[in-house]
Scaffold this active site. Structure first.
Site, mmCIF file in Angstrom:
data_model
loop_
_atom_site.group_PDB
_atom_site.id
_atom_site.type_symbol
_atom_site.label_atom_id
_atom_site.label_comp_id
_atom_site.label_asym_id
_atom_site.label_seq_id
_atom_site.Cartn_x
_atom_site.Cartn_y
_atom_site.Cartn_z
ATOM 1 N N GLY A 220 -5.714 -3.304 9.803
ATOM 2 C CA GLY A 220 -5.573 -4.234 8.864
ATOM 3 C C GLY A 220 -4.195 -4.864 8.576
ATOM 4 O O GLY A 220 -3.574 -5.104 7.617
ATOM 5 N N SER B 256 -2.685 -7.701 9.685
ATOM 6 C CA SER B 256 -2.534 -8.988 9.974
ATOM 7 C C SER B 256 -2.173 -9.489 8.667
ATOM 8 O O SER B 256 -1.672 -10.772 8.710
ATOM 9 C CB SER B 256 -3.854 -9.601 10.468
ATOM 10 O OG SER B 256 -4.808 -9.532 9.608
ATOM 11 N N SER B 257 -2.050 -8.922 7.463
ATOM 12 C CA SER B 257 -1.634 -9.499 6.320
ATOM 13 C C SER B 257 -1.488 -8.231 5.302
ATOM 14 O O SER B 257 -1.817 -7.179 5.363
ATOM 15 C CB SER B 257 -2.572 -10.408 5.722
ATOM 16 O OG SER B 257 -4.068 -9.945 5.466
ATOM 17 N N ASP C 51 -11.854 -5.097 15.580
ATOM 18 C CA ASP C 51 -12.637 -5.371 14.517
ATOM 19 C C ASP C 51 -13.165 -3.947 14.061
ATOM 20 O O ASP C 51 -13.867 -3.016 14.736
ATOM 21 C CB ASP C 51 -14.124 -5.863 14.946
ATOM 22 C CG ASP C 51 -14.913 -6.426 13.647
ATOM 23 O OD1 ASP C 51 -14.910 -5.644 12.662
ATOM 24 O OD2 ASP C 51 -15.296 -7.568 13.698
ATOM 25 N N SER D 246 -6.065 4.127 -0.159
ATOM 26 C CA SER D 246 -7.387 3.746 -1.230
ATOM 27 C C SER D 246 -6.904 2.523 -2.256
ATOM 28 O O SER D 246 -6.702 1.451 -1.731
ATOM 29 C CB SER D 246 -7.429 5.130 -1.824
ATOM 30 O OG SER D 246 -8.392 5.150 -2.729
ATOM 31 N N TYR E 208 -17.246 -1.381 -4.236
ATOM 32 C CA TYR E 208 -16.014 -1.300 -3.854
ATOM 33 C C TYR E 208 -15.456 0.216 -4.531
ATOM 34 O O TYR E 208 -14.828 0.896 -3.545
ATOM 35 C CB TYR E 208 -14.918 -2.405 -4.236
ATOM 36 C CG TYR E 208 -13.722 -1.951 -3.951
ATOM 37 C CD1 TYR E 208 -13.046 -2.357 -2.775
ATOM 38 C CD2 TYR E 208 -12.566 -1.768 -5.073
ATOM 39 C CE1 TYR E 208 -11.781 -1.934 -2.332
ATOM 40 C CE2 TYR E 208 -11.431 -1.672 -4.720
ATOM 41 C CZ TYR E 208 -10.743 -1.725 -3.545
ATOM 42 O OH TYR E 208 -9.432 -1.433 -3.192
ATOM 43 N N ALA F 82 -17.156 2.696 -5.436
ATOM 44 C CA ALA F 82 -17.732 3.767 -4.737
ATOM 45 C C ALA F 82 -17.082 4.229 -3.480
ATOM 46 O O ALA F 82 -17.011 5.444 -3.032
ATOM 47 C CB ALA F 82 -19.283 3.568 -4.571
ATOM 48 N N LYS G 178 -13.936 3.721 -2.352
ATOM 49 C CA LYS G 178 -12.573 4.310 -2.322
ATOM 50 C C LYS G 178 -12.958 5.562 -2.895
ATOM 51 O O LYS G 178 -12.032 6.394 -2.576
ATOM 52 C CB LYS G 178 -11.863 3.249 -3.492
ATOM 53 C CG LYS G 178 -11.470 2.165 -2.581
ATOM 54 C CD LYS G 178 -10.726 2.061 -1.226
ATOM 55 C CE LYS G 178 -10.278 0.656 -0.802
ATOM 56 N NZ LYS G 178 -9.638 1.077 0.625
ATOM 57 N N THR H 283 -1.652 -9.941 -2.778
ATOM 58 C CA THR H 283 -2.163 -10.207 -1.232
ATOM 59 C C THR H 283 -3.285 -11.006 -1.401
ATOM 60 O O THR H 283 -3.882 -11.217 -2.440
ATOM 61 C CB THR H 283 -2.303 -8.801 -0.671
ATOM 62 O OG1 THR H 283 -3.654 -8.427 -1.161
ATOM 63 C CG2 THR H 283 -1.309 -7.828 -1.010
#
Length: 270
Positions: free
Chosen positions: A10, A12-13, A54, A132, A146, A148, A150, A181
């Site tokens: 992850g 890229s940003s 991906d 997390s 989401y 659940a 994490k 973000t």
């Protein structure tokens, strides 16, 4: 300290990009992995490397790890940062999307862990940093899948930490609070799409409006990047680190309240 070979997903940003740049600036060898390779150009400019990946595709995960191992001979650090967020009521969000949420937020990190552990065990050292969220300990309405995912990632991390400790491998959970973000950019649209017309519409709209301004006081992703670097470089890192706007406060409040008290507080205006 000898520079460490780091794979960050992850990248890229947001938090992933900030962490990659911070670790590169500290002298570590950094490989960023994400779908949007052009967005990782700052990592390359800082002396790092960019891998197209991906996280939902198993072959991409295997290729990313093989790329680093072929080039460096080892992976010292895995930062599992890639993830997605899904909002809407439990009743209305399709279960197919819930499965996708777990695929990206839990199973992809788990597969990467499986892929890097042989190298870490061979070299007698490793750091696995699982990004997390405060949502790994608390929960709010309209984000069940989401939260659940994490919670699952944190339980996974706790078991993993105990299993790999004898091999010199540490597992750290980083729990960002409210961070500025693009990660939450889709929140309002998701709430309106899945729950904007049914029995939860009024409450979903209230949360959608709140989400549109909710990041104004958030922390910069560099705050989380600094915590990740601490986890990478510390002799004995903390097993958990809550960082960023309201992270420690909300987790502390949750622990100090009964479930009913927490429910009443977070749903007061929803």
């Amino acid at each position: 300290m000898e520079p460490r070979v780091c794979l960050i997903t992850g990248a890229s940003s947001g938090i992933g990009l900030a962490a990659a740049l911070d670790l590169a600036a500290a002298g570590h060898t950094v490989y960023g992995a994400a779908r949007r390779v052009p967005n990782m150009e700052p990592i390359v400019a800082a002396g790092g490397h960019a891998i197209r990946m991906d996280a939902r595709i198993g072959g991409d995960l295997e290729r990313a790890v093989a790329t680093v191992l072929d080039a460096e001979g080892r992976i010292d650090v895995l930062v599992n940062n890639a993830g997605s967020v899904l909002h809407g009521s439990v009743e209305e969000v399709p279960l197919g999307l819930a499965r996708d949420q777990f695929e990206l937020n839990v199973l992809a990190p788990a597969r990467l862990v499986q892929l890097v552990l042989p190298s870490m065990r061979e070299h007698g050292f490793g750091r696995i940093v699982n990004v997390s969220s405060i949502g790994g300990e608390i929960a709010l309405p309209f984000g069940a899948w989401y939260y659940a995912s994490k919670h699952a990632l944190e339980g996974f991390s706790d078991t993993l930490r105990m299993e790999v400790a004898p091999f010199g491998i540490d597992v750290v959970v980083v729990q960002p609070g409210i961070i500025r973000t693009p990660f939450e950019d889709s929140t309002s649209a998701q709430l309106r799409h899945y729950s904007g017309d049914g029995p939860y519409a009024d409450r979903a709209e209230t949360m959608a409006k709140a989400a549109e301004t909710g990041l104004d006081d958030g922390s910069d992703p560099e705050v989380v990047a600094a915590a990740i670097r601490e986890a990478v470089e510390a002799g004995e890192p903390a097993t958990r680190c809550a960082v960023g706007h309201l992270a420690e406060q909300l987790i502390g409040l949750n622990k100090s309240m009964t479930d009913r008290e927490w429910d009443a507080m977070v749903t007061r205006k929803v």
